[in-house]
Motif scaffolding. Structure first.
Motif, PDB file in Angstrom:
ATOM      1  N   LEU A 146      36.302  21.442 -22.823  1.00 19.23           N
ATOM      2  CA  LEU A 146      34.861  21.407 -22.609  1.00 19.23           C
ATOM      3  C   LEU A 146      34.435  22.515 -21.658  1.00 19.23           C
ATOM      4  O   LEU A 146      35.161  22.846 -20.729  1.00 19.23           O
ATOM      5  N   PRO A 147      33.273  23.088 -21.881  1.00 20.60           N
ATOM      6  CA  PRO A 147      32.785  24.094 -20.946  1.00 20.60           C
ATOM      7  C   PRO A 147      32.416  23.442 -19.612  1.00 20.60           C
ATOM      8  O   PRO A 147      31.917  22.313 -19.586  1.00 20.60           O
ATOM      9  N   ILE A 148      32.692  24.166 -18.532  1.00 15.86           N
ATOM     10  CA  ILE A 148      32.377  23.640 -17.202  1.00 15.86           C
ATOM     11  C   ILE A 148      30.850  23.489 -17.079  1.00 15.86           C
ATOM     12  O   ILE A 148      30.104  24.357 -17.519  1.00 15.86           O
ATOM     13  N   GLY A 149      30.427  22.379 -16.491  1.00  8.01           N
ATOM     14  CA  GLY A 149      28.991  22.165 -16.334  1.00  8.01           C
ATOM     15  C   GLY A 149      28.352  21.657 -17.612  1.00  8.01           C
ATOM     16  O   GLY A 149      27.146  21.498 -17.701  1.00  8.01           O
ATOM     17  N   GLY A 150      29.201  21.416 -18.632  1.00  8.54           N
ATOM     18  CA  GLY A 150      28.676  20.948 -19.917  1.00  8.54           C
ATOM     19  C   GLY A 150      28.384  19.459 -19.879  1.00  8.54           C
ATOM     20  O   GLY A 150      28.584  18.792 -18.868  1.00  8.54           O
TER      21      GLY A 150
END
Lengths: 183, 367
Positions: free
Chosen positions: A158-162
């Motif tokens: 998962l993308p960070i801050g997602g």
């Protein structure tokens, strides 16, 4: 030129028309310098002015790690992270027989030779998480495995801050597969 | 699932359309070439991102226009959802964009939000037509149902194309590379095989019951069989992967000689049997049609049961192809649908239906 459409091109022309001649000359020279001075590093096949390149000759870099990327531009992305301090190897593309690109069209032989001579303890395959990137990574791991060198692949996730809510199901499933124990 | 609003812009003969469909049956009536099927196609596009009529999606865009846009609101299990699918013509080909609740998403995320089951006249060839028709029915249903299936199908297709290029000698032959593609095909293909097997078993059970309800046992039982290219006794991941590996090994030389991928679920089929005999070879036209109708009712029922909510049913001019008895049987089979759209040049005899007349891309409620 990529990403430059007719509108952007027109804007650039009008901008340049309003600038002094010296600036246009400097730009023209810089463009020529790219063509004249930049070449491929004979060791890692990255772009460089000096051969071998600064990344290959820097003794502070960890020679036990070798990161394999498809294109030289991928090195810039990885270097921006400041999280990797090993060596690189640029393949020059990804394996795609339908486009006429097999291992022979890429710098695979050179990679195997480098691994034999430089003996890194780990080869990190950092190809894109698409079908070609996947196949190229698996193929390389097949070739490298007999040498006993450990081969790793960048994690999916998962993308960070997602937001879990907005993650697509496939990425989320991959992230689940690759979950880790909290220490 | 209920589509409550449909909005079209530059879609085929629709310059602009705002349509608020009713729950239950929506009958789209009108003469030929007025835009009935175009409307149905648009709903299918909104749901699946694909046209059931053409592979060249540029055809969907009104000629002379740069972009076609389809948007809609739907009542689904999770609440209201707003979907949009746009097709833009560019210098390098058509480009599609998908959005869910105003947020751009990848196709894999978009697919399955609004599920549809379509029934078009071409499906009447399902029994006797080419296997690709039957595989595509299974794939369309399962890809809508599961993002994992879609991902496996897409990956399988890509690796297959690469492997056949390698077999054809586009690049120098390389055993390690062939083994790499086979490994990926086994991994993704096993998933397809297991999902298809379970799906066909569910279809078989339903279709059999539906068929029996219609015609009794006079012709014998209708059976739907999953004719896998990689058959196994026990449907487990290990067993399928092992059978796949073994078949690839035995077919290896033939694959190289012929330059074709001979092993895998891209060669699967779905077989219809009636009274134990192959329907494609022995069945009459009428028997084949009845079997297709039963399959379609079963497909709808299976997706509804497994997905926890009813998909939207799209019937494109199918009724006119059927005699009175079969029409009635089919409509009875889907009588309880949450929402369906039927195009017809005549009348549909369902009292509760909302009927719309379509004349030159204009929609008018006809009671």
């Amino acid at each position: 030129m990529p990403t430059v459409g007719p509108k952007t091109a027109a804007r650039l022309v009008f901008y340049l028309l309003n600038r002094p001649r010296a600036e246009a000359e400097a730009l023209a020279e810089a463009i020529l310098a790219v063509k004249d001075r930049v070449r491929l590093c004979s060791r890692c096949f990255s772009l460089t002015e000096e051969d071998p390149c600064a990344l290959c000759t820097d003794v502070r870099r960890d020679a036990t790690l070798m990161c394999v990327v498809a294109e030289a531009k991928d090195i810039f992305a990885l270097e921006r992270t400041s999280a990797y301090h090993g060596r690189y190897h640029v393949l020059g593309g990804l394996i795609s027989p339908m486009d006429g690109i097999g291992p022979a069209q890429l710098r695979v032989k050179e990679l195997i030779e480098r691994i034999a001579s430089e003996r890194p303890s780990e080869v990190i395959v950092a190809t894109n998480p698409n079908a070609e990137g996947e196949a190229t990574a698996l193929y390389l791991s097949r070739l490298i495995a007999p040498s006993g060198v450990s081969v790793t692949r960048l994690a999916y996730g998962l993308p960070i801050g997602g937001d879990l809510d907005y993650a697509d199901e496939i990425t989320l499933a991959k992230a689940l597969e690759g979950r880790r124990t909290l220490q | 699932m209920i589509l409550t609003r449909l909005s079209l812009s530059n879609v085929r003969n629709y310059a602009a359309l705002e349509f608020a469909p009713a729950p239950g049956l929506n009958v789209l009536a009108g003469a030929n070439a007025q835009g009935k099927s175009n409307l149905l196609e648009a709903i299918a596009l909104l749901g699946t991102g694909k046209s059931f009529r053409t592979a060249r999606e540029s055809e969907v865009v009104t000629s002379g226009m740069p972009t076609a846009a389809i948007a809609g609101d739907a009542q689904v299990g999770a609440g209201m959802i707003r979907l949009s699918c746009t097709i833009a013509l560019g210098a390098t080909g058509t480009r599609k964009r998908y959005a869910v609740n105003g947020r751009n998403v990848r196709y894999a995320t978009y697919l399955g939000k609004l599920r549809v089951v379509t029934f078009v006249p071409a499906h009447l060839q399902l029994v006797a037509g080419p296997p690709s028709l039957r595989r595509s029915l299974i794939n369309t249903a399962l890809a809508q149902e599961s993002a994992g299936y879609y991902a496996a199908l897409a990956a399988y297709g890509k690796h297959l194309v690469q492997k056949s290029a390698l077999l054809r000698g586009v690049v120098e032959s390389d055993d390690a590379l062939l083994a790499t593609y086979n490994e990926r095909l086994i991994e993704t293909g096993t998933r397809l095989i297991l999902a298809r097997r379970a799906f066909v078993a569910a279809l078989d059970e339903r279709a059999r019951a539906v068929h029996q309800g219609w015609v009794g046992d006079a012709d014998g039982t209708l059976e739907l069989l999953y004719a896998s290219n990689v058959p196994v006794e026990v449907p487990t991941e290990d067993a399928v992967a092992a059978a796949f590996t073994a078949r690839l090994r035995t077919q290896r030389d033939s694959e190289s000689q012929r330059g074709v991928c001979l092993v895998g679920p891209h060669r699967d089929d779905l077989e219809f049997r009636l009274g134990g005999r192959a329907l494609a070879a022995f069945g009459s036209q009428g028997q084949q049609r009845t079997a297709v109708l039963a399959l379609k009712v079963a497909e709808y029922g299976t997706l509804e049961a497994r997905g926890g909510e009813a998909p939207i049913l799209l019937l494109d001019d199918v009724l006119s192809e059927l005699d009175r008895d079969r029409q009635r049987a089919f409509l009875h089979g889907v009588a309880s649908v949450e929402q369906a759209f039927i195009t017809t040049t005549g009348d549909v005899d369902v009292p509760s239906a909302a009927t719309y007349r379509i004349v030159a891309a204009q929609l008018e409620a006809a009671g």
